[in-house]
Design an enzyme around this catalytic site. Structure first.
Site, mmCIF file in Angstrom:
data_model
loop_
_atom_site.group_PDB
_atom_site.id
_atom_site.type_symbol
_atom_site.label_atom_id
_atom_site.label_comp_id
_atom_site.label_asym_id
_atom_site.label_seq_id
_atom_site.Cartn_x
_atom_site.Cartn_y
_atom_site.Cartn_z
ATOM 1 C CE LYS A 40 -1.862 2.765 2.790
ATOM 2 N NZ LYS A 40 -1.717 4.011 2.018
ATOM 3 C CD GLU B 122 13.112 3.261 8.357
ATOM 4 O OE1 GLU B 122 12.941 4.194 9.170
ATOM 5 O OE2 GLU B 122 13.305 3.423 7.149
ATOM 6 C CB CYS C 1 12.827 8.273 8.953
ATOM 7 S SG CYS C 1 13.696 7.195 7.814
ATOM 8 C CD GLU D 15 10.129 11.936 12.438
ATOM 9 O OE1 GLU D 15 9.123 11.277 12.743
ATOM 10 O OE2 GLU D 15 11.056 11.491 11.745
HETATM 11 P P1 ADP Z 1 2.744 10.643 7.559
HETATM 12 O O1 ADP Z 1 2.010 11.028 8.806
HETATM 13 O O2 ADP Z 1 4.052 11.293 7.468
HETATM 14 O O3 ADP Z 1 1.933 10.686 6.304
HETATM 15 P P2 ADP Z 1 2.316 7.927 8.184
HETATM 16 O O4 ADP Z 1 3.174 7.136 9.078
HETATM 17 O O5 ADP Z 1 0.978 8.308 8.697
HETATM 18 O O6 ADP Z 1 3.171 9.136 7.734
HETATM 19 O O7 ADP Z 1 2.089 7.170 6.798
HETATM 20 C C1 ADP Z 1 2.895 6.137 6.330
HETATM 21 C C2 ADP Z 1 2.010 5.099 5.678
HETATM 22 O O8 ADP Z 1 1.133 4.570 6.667
HETATM 23 C C3 ADP Z 1 1.113 5.615 4.560
HETATM 24 O O9 ADP Z 1 1.046 4.635 3.533
HETATM 25 C C4 ADP Z 1 -0.226 5.752 5.244
HETATM 26 O O10 ADP Z 1 -1.329 5.646 4.358
HETATM 27 C C5 ADP Z 1 -0.199 4.570 6.180
HETATM 28 N N1 ADP Z 1 -1.127 4.668 7.314
HETATM 29 C C6 ADP Z 1 -1.577 5.781 7.937
HETATM 30 N N2 ADP Z 1 -2.432 5.460 8.937
HETATM 31 C C7 ADP Z 1 -2.527 4.101 8.951
HETATM 32 C C8 ADP Z 1 -3.239 3.154 9.756
HETATM 33 N N3 ADP Z 1 -4.040 3.531 10.746
HETATM 34 N N4 ADP Z 1 -3.067 1.844 9.479
HETATM 35 C C9 ADP Z 1 -2.250 1.432 8.483
HETATM 36 N N5 ADP Z 1 -1.565 2.274 7.695
HETATM 37 C C10 ADP Z 1 -1.683 3.594 7.915
#
Ligand code: ADP
Length: 497
Positions: free
Chosen positions: A190, A265, A299, A400
């Site tokens: 995804k 990570e 990161c 961060e």
């Molecule tokens: P940012 O906040 O910098 O966008 P995230 O850690 O939220 O970084 O996003 C990294 C990935 O995690 C993206 O692919 C996002 O769609 C996904 N993501 C965000 N929320 C969830 C969740 N609750 N469960 C699974 N994946 C998620």
């Protein structure tokens, strides 16, 4: 802002059609029919409409990955998997410029930098191709009564859910795909909703490489829906996640229902320590780019810049000067050194931290604000920022930011700086700049983080493990043990009497 676009802003992939989901070797619309737009962060223009995968689509992709895993993929020999990974490497190399353009259009990365990384990106795919041929278990001497043969077999862990962020879509996608294929797993990837284009284009390359249907599936969609379903799906054996620690915690909780294997990570607030005896001509650009690289959206960015007090004023002024001279602009311009932030949300988040820093009493020696003049106004541009007079307890020194913001903090002794550098919930990266090799070694050994660079920063190699201590996560990407995280160990106890 000067725009001197050297690269084609209209790759053939952006042909005006809705970008579909890649499931079971086919391009399909989302079951619920939804789409979302992905935009260029440098201009605000809509680049493409993308299918919005949801829970149903994730279920279909996981079912396809399971069928492939239990079916034909199971019988692929290591050399056959190696050949497929090498075919993918060749295609990524052939289309490398187009993939870099898609990254730049979708998330802003300066192409002048990414275009130089072809060997690094393609080389890491080839690294995993080699790993496919070196998976081995062990035979074990036992003390059992009678004649027994005992061994530990290595088997692929199964169906992997890979959830990736937007800050380096090309590299994140090829790494997650090639390690899973090397191990003999299948996967559902995804992409981040902010930057789905490169991962979807790589789906096309997987097809062209001859990777069998269902082995690689790519479902674009949002985190709270598609991502959350993948993290909780009972038939997914492992989640490989790269992203923020907040989201990582949600995924850990969601995965508990089926006790999945996880690699995480996550984020960081990495210390970059500059001693007075460092080669300052190297340390100045090194420390600046430790944070300004990719507009701070890395990161392991070295955002807590600890500077020995005797050189603090001079060093901070020089890093600030470096930042003030950087060419900020559209990443398609080969001369751009720093592009925009990925999204309006990220812009709001970073500018809020700029305000917080000023309110906390830090002084922005350079930057400190959004860039709005002329063409900048259409994009998510923030000036490279260096805060001085930062203390350890300020939010800009603890949280961060994920933007081009350096917090410059003075220190006096090795013990002082080591304990303050380690006073963080994170432990991803870290830097030490000194010409004293003994001091470099001592300090590097005491920093509690997964990587420490000495007289360098952000240098990575596929053979060298990368990952976090503490809340920066667990598991390592790269290195000989990475593939192990995609394998199960099966004990075989055979009565030979
Ligand atoms: P940012 O906040 O910098 O966008 P995230 O850690 O939220 O970084 O996003 C990294 C990935 O995690 C993206 O692919 C996002 O769609 C996904 N993501 C965000 N929320 C969830 C969740 N609750 N469960 C699974 N994946 C998620």
């Amino acid at each position: 802002m000067t725009t001197n676009p050297m690269f084609n802003a209209n790759p053939a992939f952006l042909d005006g059609t809705v970008k579909k989901l890649f499931i079971d070797g086919c391009w399909v619309e989302a079951k619920a029919g939804g789409t979302f737009d992905t935009t260029n962060p440098a201009t605000g223009e809509i680049l493409a409409r993308v299918s919005e995968g949801g829970a149903q689509d994730i279920d279909l992709a996981v079912a396809a990955a399971r069928r492939a895993f239990e079916g034909p993929w199971r019988n692929f020999k290591p050399d056959q998997r190696q050949n497929l990974i090498l075919a993918l490497a060749e295609l990524v190399s052939k289309h490398y410029e187009e993939l870099c353009i898609l990254d730049t259009l979708d998330m802003g990365m300066p192409i002048g930098r990414s275009i130089q990384n072809r060997e690094r990106v393609v080389g890491s795919i080839r690294y995993y191709a080699a790993q496919a041929m070196s998976i081995h278990g062990e035979t074990i001497e036992n003390s059992l009564d009678g004649e027994f043969f005992t061994c530990a077999l290595k088997e692929p862990i199964g169906v992997v859910g890979a959830i990736i962020p937007w800050n380096s879509p090309l590299f994140a996608t090829v790494k997650k795909i090639s390690v899973a294929l090397a191990a003999g797993c299948t996967l559902v990837l995804k992409p981040a909703e902010e930057a789905p284009l490169t991962p979807l284009r790589i789906g096309e390359l997987c097809l062209e490489a001859g990777i069998p249907p269902g082995v690689v599936n790519i479902v674009s969609g949002f985190g709270e829906t598609a991502g959350a379903r993948l993290a909780a799906h009972p038939d997914v054996d492992k989640i490989a996640f790269t992203g923020s620690h907040f989201t990582g915690q949600k995924i850990i909780r969601a995965s508990a229902g089926s006790v999945k294997s996880l690699s995480m990570e996550l984020g960081g607030k990495s210390p970059n320590i500059i001693f007075a005896d460092a080669n300052l001509d190297k340390a100045v650009p090194g420390a600046a780019m430790a944070t300004f690289n990719n507009a701070g959206q890395i990161c392991c960015a070295g955002t807590r810049m600890f500077v020995e007090r005797s050189i603090y004023d001079e060093f901070v002024a020089r890093v600030a000067e470096f930042g003030s001279r950087m060419r900020v602009g559209n990443g398609l311009d080969i001369n751009t050194q720093m592009g925009p932030l990925v999204s309006a949300e990220q812009l709001a988040r970073v500018t809020e931290y700029l305000t917080i820093g000023a309110q906390e009493g830090a002084e922005a020696v350079t930057g400190g604000q959004r860039l709005t003049e002329g063409a900048y106004g259409k994009g998510n541009f923030v000036a490279p920022t260096v805060f001085r007079n930062v203390t350890d307890n300020m939010r800009i020194a603890r949280e961060e930011i994920f933007g081009p913001v350096i917090s410059a903090i003075p220190f006096d002794t090795i013990d002082d700086v080591v304990s303050r550098a380690n006073d963080t919930i994170f432990g991803l990266g870290g830097g030490v700049w000194t010409t004293d090799v003994g001091k470099a070694h001592k300090v590097a050994r005491r920093i509690r983080s997964g990587t420490v660079w000495v007289n360098a920063y952000n240098v990575m190699d596929p053979s060298v493990p990368f990952g976090g201590y503490k809340m920066s996560g667990y598991g390592r990407e790269g290195g000989i043990h990475h593939v192990d995280e995609y394998l199960q160990t099966k004990a075989l106890i055979l009565n030979t009497d």
